[in-house]
Write a protein that holds these residues in place. Structure first.
Motif, PDB file in Angstrom:
ATOM      1  N   LEU A  77     -20.055  16.294  -5.791  1.00 49.08           N
ATOM      2  CA  LEU A  77     -19.434  17.580  -6.095  1.00 49.08           C
ATOM      3  C   LEU A  77     -20.483  18.605  -6.504  1.00 49.08           C
ATOM      4  O   LEU A  77     -21.431  18.284  -7.219  1.00 49.08           O
ATOM      5  CB  LEU A  77     -18.421  17.421  -7.229  1.00 49.08           C
ATOM      6  N   MET A  78     -20.314  19.845  -6.054  1.00 48.85           N
ATOM      7  CA  MET A  78     -21.135  20.944  -6.537  1.00 48.85           C
ATOM      8  C   MET A  78     -20.631  21.420  -7.901  1.00 48.85           C
ATOM      9  O   MET A  78     -21.413  21.846  -8.748  1.00 48.85           O
ATOM     10  CB  MET A  78     -21.111  22.083  -5.528  1.00 48.85           C
ATOM     11  N   SER A  79     -19.329  21.367  -8.068  1.00 48.31           N
ATOM     12  CA  SER A  79     -18.716  21.697  -9.353  1.00 48.31           C
ATOM     13  C   SER A  79     -17.317  21.114  -9.371  1.00 48.31           C
ATOM     14  O   SER A  79     -16.776  20.715  -8.345  1.00 48.31           O
ATOM     15  CB  SER A  79     -18.660  23.219  -9.586  1.00 48.31           C
ATOM     16  N   GLY A  80     -16.728  21.069 -10.580  1.00 47.91           N
ATOM     17  CA  GLY A  80     -15.398  20.503 -10.715  1.00 47.91           C
ATOM     18  C   GLY A  80     -15.439  19.003 -10.951  1.00 47.91           C
ATOM     19  O   GLY A  80     -16.510  18.398 -11.026  1.00 47.91           O
ATOM     20  N   THR A  81     -14.261  18.409 -11.066  1.00 48.55           N
ATOM     21  CA  THR A  81     -14.170  16.980 -11.340  1.00 48.55           C
ATOM     22  C   THR A  81     -13.061  16.336 -10.504  1.00 48.55           C
ATOM     23  O   THR A  81     -12.087  16.998 -10.132  1.00 48.55           O
ATOM     24  CB  THR A  81     -13.866  16.709 -12.827  1.00 48.55           C
ATOM     25  N   VAL A  82     -13.238  15.049 -10.244  1.00 44.57           N
ATOM     26  CA  VAL A  82     -12.195  14.217  -9.645  1.00 44.57           C
ATOM     27  C   VAL A  82     -11.997  13.026 -10.575  1.00 44.57           C
ATOM     28  O   VAL A  82     -12.948  12.316 -10.896  1.00 44.57           O
ATOM     29  CB  VAL A  82     -12.574  13.724  -8.239  1.00 44.57           C
ATOM     30  N   THR A  83     -10.765  12.824 -11.008  1.00 41.12           N
ATOM     31  CA  THR A  83     -10.420  11.708 -11.880  1.00 41.12           C
ATOM     32  C   THR A  83      -9.397  10.835 -11.172  1.00 41.12           C
ATOM     33  O   THR A  83      -8.374  11.335 -10.691  1.00 41.12           O
ATOM     34  CB  THR A  83      -9.833  12.199 -13.211  1.00 41.12           C
ATOM     35  N   ALA A  84      -9.680   9.538 -11.111  1.00 43.48           N
ATOM     36  CA  ALA A  84      -8.753   8.596 -10.492  1.00 43.48           C
ATOM     37  C   ALA A  84      -8.445   7.484 -11.469  1.00 43.48           C
ATOM     38  O   ALA A  84      -9.359   6.892 -12.059  1.00 43.48           O
ATOM     39  CB  ALA A  84      -9.350   8.010  -9.214  1.00 43.48           C
ATOM     40  N   LEU A  85      -7.162   7.239 -11.686  1.00 42.24           N
ATOM     41  CA  LEU A  85      -6.723   6.165 -12.572  1.00 42.24           C
ATOM     42  C   LEU A  85      -7.330   6.304 -13.972  1.00 42.24           C
ATOM     43  O   LEU A  85      -7.676   5.330 -14.625  1.00 42.24           O
ATOM     44  CB  LEU A  85      -7.069   4.805 -11.968  1.00 42.24           C
ATOM     45  N   GLY A  86      -7.474   7.546 -14.409  1.00 39.39           N
ATOM     46  CA  GLY A  86      -7.912   7.826 -15.763  1.00 39.39           C
ATOM     47  C   GLY A  86      -9.404   7.940 -15.973  1.00 39.39           C
ATOM     48  O   GLY A  86      -9.846   8.286 -17.067  1.00 39.39           O
ATOM     49  N   ASP A  87     -10.204   7.674 -14.949  1.00 41.48           N
ATOM     50  CA  ASP A  87     -11.659   7.725 -15.082  1.00 41.48           C
ATOM     51  C   ASP A  87     -12.265   8.598 -13.992  1.00 41.48           C
ATOM     52  O   ASP A  87     -11.705   8.718 -12.894  1.00 41.48           O
ATOM     53  CB  ASP A  87     -12.265   6.317 -14.988  1.00 41.48           C
ATOM     54  N   PRO A  88     -13.428   9.202 -14.254  1.00 42.98           N
ATOM     55  CA  PRO A  88     -14.101   9.983 -13.206  1.00 42.98           C
ATOM     56  C   PRO A  88     -14.385   9.108 -11.985  1.00 42.98           C
ATOM     57  O   PRO A  88     -14.700   7.919 -12.119  1.00 42.98           O
ATOM     58  CB  PRO A  88     -15.407  10.434 -13.881  1.00 42.98           C
ATOM     59  N   ILE A  89     -14.279   9.711 -10.820  1.00 42.84           N
ATOM     60  CA  ILE A  89     -14.556   8.976  -9.588  1.00 42.84           C
ATOM     61  C   ILE A  89     -16.027   8.577  -9.554  1.00 42.84           C
ATOM     62  O   ILE A  89     -16.896   9.311 -10.022  1.00 42.84           O
ATOM     63  CB  ILE A  89     -14.179   9.821  -8.351  1.00 42.84           C
TER      64      ILE A  89
END
Length: 260
Positions: A77-89
């Motif tokens: 990622l250049m910016s932002g976040t992805v969270t899957a099942l409660g944790d960062p990807i």
């Protein structure tokens, strides 16, 4: 998006509270992502809860595949976040897969030299569904167990790809271009099965699809991307009755444009 009331299959981690079955299992928050430092998707946010299907729509080059690759950890990622099942990807795709985040790529990810049975055997996971569960959704595969995958039709290969994904026991399933190269009849057959899988396994699904009406017919919500930005985001039921909004978003027009 709508929520489904059944409990999530997310396992508790030691010392953690019981997961909220209505909480998103995939959260994409203001991500910007691209290739070689050039953004292909800008400021995208989305969330999917257990049992929900999010349809990701848009013309070619809109950023749909890029979004899936970012969500599964294949693109930084250049910016932002992805969270899957409660944790960062994680940036390691295989680790995300073990956690329950599975991608079905547009290449389908099947082994053409192996039989249907061998493809399914390799996809099985401990504590995952058994083959009888897979054959319940895709009974045709049972009759083709000994056939080499390379000799299957496109629709049959896509059935196999979805069956392999189901055997991996995902909680988040990302599907890129399910209908690519398939006849409308094959697509009409596969999409309702995907709806049943999401409902019965409380699986969160993000579906990239070109057949707009068919996708909206099984989805809970939809996002239309145009040149990497969200042009429209709404419940699928609303968009089924407002195709003018969807078509306008494909060309980068806004709801305000329609009113003018």
């Amino acid at each position: 998006m709508s929520t489904h009331a059944e409990s999530s299959s997310t396992p508790d981690r030691p010392g953690s509270a019981t997961p909220d079955p209505t909480a998103p299992v995939l959260e994409i928050d203001q991500i910007t992502v691209g290739y070689g430092g050039v953004p292909a998707v800008r400021g995208l946010s989305a969330s999917v809860r257990p049992g929900e299907i999010l349809a990701l729509l848009g013309p070619n080059g809109a950023g749909k595949t890029t979004t899936l690759l970012a969500a599964v950890g294949a693109l930084g990622l250049m910016s932002g976040t992805v969270t899957a099942l409660g944790d960062p990807i994680d940036r390691r795709i295989e680790r995300n897969a073990r956690r329950g985040v599975t991608l079905v790529p547009d290449t389908r990810g099947v082994f053409h030299r192996l039989s249907v049975s061998d493809n399914l055997r390799l996809a099985r996971r401990r504590n995952g569904p058994d083959l009888d569960t897979v054959y319940q959704y895709f009974p045709k595969l049972k009759t083709m167990r000994g056939r080499r995958c390379g000799n299957l039709s496109g629709g049959e290969q896509q059935m196999l790809a979805l069956a392999k994904a189901l055997l991996a026991n995902p909680q988040v399933l990302l599907i890129d271009e399910l209908s690519l190269g398939l006849s409308p009849v094959a697509v009409q057959d596969l999409l309702p099965r995907l709806r049943s899988i999401a409902d019965e396994h409380q699986m969160a699904v993000v579906l990239v699809e070109q057949h707009i009406d068919l996708a909206l017919g099984i989805a809970d919500a939809a996002i239309v991307l145009h040149h990497g930005r969200v042009a429209l985001s709404a419940p699928a039921g609303e968009l089924r009755s407002r195709r003018d909004m969807v078509e306008a978003a494909y060309f980068g027009r806004t709801v305000e444009d329609l009113a003018s």
